[in-house]
Design a protein around this motif. Sequence first.
Motif, mmCIF file in Angstrom:
data_model
loop_
_atom_site.group_PDB
_atom_site.id
_atom_site.type_symbol
_atom_site.label_atom_id
_atom_site.label_comp_id
_atom_site.label_asym_id
_atom_site.label_seq_id
_atom_site.Cartn_x
_atom_site.Cartn_y
_atom_site.Cartn_z
ATOM 1 N N VAL A 70 9.693 1.296 3.900
ATOM 2 C CA VAL A 70 9.644 2.104 2.679
ATOM 3 C C VAL A 70 10.486 1.431 1.604
ATOM 4 C CG1 VAL A 70 10.027 4.354 1.616
ATOM 5 C CG2 VAL A 70 9.407 4.223 4.041
ATOM 6 N N LEU A 71 9.916 1.275 0.421
ATOM 7 C CA LEU A 71 10.638 0.736 -0.722
ATOM 8 C C LEU A 71 10.993 1.893 -1.649
ATOM 9 C CD1 LEU A 71 11.573 -1.986 -2.011
ATOM 10 C CD2 LEU A 71 9.510 -1.852 -3.422
ATOM 11 N N ALA A 72 12.300 2.100 -1.856
ATOM 12 C CA ALA A 72 12.785 3.095 -2.811
ATOM 13 C C ALA A 72 12.951 2.394 -4.160
ATOM 14 C CB ALA A 72 14.110 3.685 -2.341
ATOM 15 N N LEU B 165 8.027 -6.135 -8.266
ATOM 16 C CA LEU B 165 8.934 -5.584 -7.257
ATOM 17 C C LEU B 165 8.266 -5.526 -5.888
ATOM 18 C CD1 LEU B 165 10.883 -2.598 -8.865
ATOM 19 C CD2 LEU B 165 11.847 -4.600 -7.724
ATOM 20 N N LEU B 166 7.027 -5.057 -5.854
ATOM 21 C CA LEU B 166 6.311 -4.988 -4.582
ATOM 22 C C LEU B 166 6.166 -6.382 -3.975
ATOM 23 C CD1 LEU B 166 3.504 -2.383 -5.384
ATOM 24 C CD2 LEU B 166 5.698 -1.992 -4.255
ATOM 25 N N GLU B 167 5.840 -7.352 -4.794
ATOM 26 C CA GLU B 167 5.707 -8.714 -4.292
ATOM 27 C C GLU B 167 7.038 -9.230 -3.753
ATOM 28 O OE1 GLU B 167 4.088 -13.129 -5.687
ATOM 29 O OE2 GLU B 167 4.113 -11.467 -7.125
ATOM 30 N N GLY C 190 7.708 -8.057 -0.360
ATOM 31 C CA GLY C 190 6.748 -8.440 0.662
ATOM 32 C C GLY C 190 5.703 -7.387 0.938
ATOM 33 N N LEU C 191 5.429 -6.539 -0.055
ATOM 34 C CA LEU C 191 4.447 -5.470 0.094
ATOM 35 C C LEU C 191 3.182 -5.802 -0.681
ATOM 36 C CD1 LEU C 191 6.790 -2.385 -0.362
ATOM 37 C CD2 LEU C 191 5.765 -3.164 1.779
ATOM 38 N N PRO C 192 2.027 -5.337 -0.211
ATOM 39 C CA PRO C 192 0.798 -5.535 -0.980
ATOM 40 C C PRO C 192 0.868 -4.814 -2.322
ATOM 41 C CG PRO C 192 0.318 -4.846 1.275
ATOM 42 C CD PRO C 192 1.791 -4.659 1.078
ATOM 43 N N ALA C 193 0.104 -5.284 -3.272
ATOM 44 C CA ALA C 193 0.094 -4.688 -4.606
ATOM 45 C C ALA C 193 -0.468 -3.272 -4.554
ATOM 46 C CB ALA C 193 -0.734 -5.541 -5.561
ATOM 47 N N GLY C 194 -0.044 -2.451 -5.518
ATOM 48 C CA GLY C 194 -0.649 -1.149 -5.712
ATOM 49 C C GLY C 194 0.060 -0.013 -5.009
#
Length: 326
Positions: A228-230, A262-264, A267-271
């Motif tokens: 989870v990204l806060a 930030l997502l990139e 290491g998270l996929p976009a969106g």
Amino acid sequence: MLSGRDMREPAPCSAHPAPRVRYAAPDTAPGDGTLAVLRFRTAPSPDDPRVLHVPFAPLGEAMDEYWEVEGPVTSGRDGGLRWARGGGWLFAAIDVLESDHGGPENAAAFAYEALSRRVSAGPERHVQRIWNYLGAINEGEGDDERYKHFCTGRIRGMGEVFAQGFPAASALGHHGNADLLQVYLLATDQTGTRVENPRQVSAWRYPRQYGRTPPSFARATMLPCDDVLAISGTAAVVGHASAHVGDIDAQLEETARNLDALLESAGLPAGFHARDPLKAYVRHAEHADTVRAFVENRWPGTPLLMVLGDVCRRELLVEIDGWRYR
């Protein structure tokens, strides 16, 4: 607190799943596993320490924000501070009247000292995310702007709890009692990972023009299991400068680019998707439909809570924060 490990390395996963954050109809009763409920309207908070009224008027559909954990939750009060813990997580919040402390700087120092004592007293000593709400945030010129005084007081009060790095944070101006400073946080017993945006200067490295004390926050925090990204309050800032002054459409596009970055970095996929609640703070009510349409078109199906609030820079018209689940 926060770890400095490389985002490419696997994180050691704790036994505590991250809280599930969701929006629900107003005044839905909290369950046994509810760590916190945030109600976005000006009203006295109820006796339940887990339920906090936040003085932002909703724009469009009114919803409450629920944080839910696995296992039972205990809660209580310590003077003006409320807390709840369960599932390895801690919610702590404090309301402070600035007039009791001589203004925003001393009030911020008092609030952060009180929260730091609470965090230090239990096992959940690693602060992952903080929200800061004060009235008339842009009032005053230059170093006398209220937000800049708040930033100085915040760093004074942080103490050893924050010595290893700053967590993700938001700082907005509410339209409730102008005397009220409200701060609340989420902490756990494992370290998270600070995430920065390569498109932006890290906030604690802002140049002197932004005040005697730079803002003290990370752009996001990856929670301990790396699931989870806060996300901190994110707006149309490139480098350290505000972009597209007066243009809500261009500011939304720039904000989306910053969220993508930030997502990139994490290491998270976009969106964003149906599990990823976002919150938009909108300076002018007449922009609410524009913000809603942008989010619906850019990230279809993403839950959105919109409130009327002032961004910490007066030229910025909208700020978005939220949660991104892997």
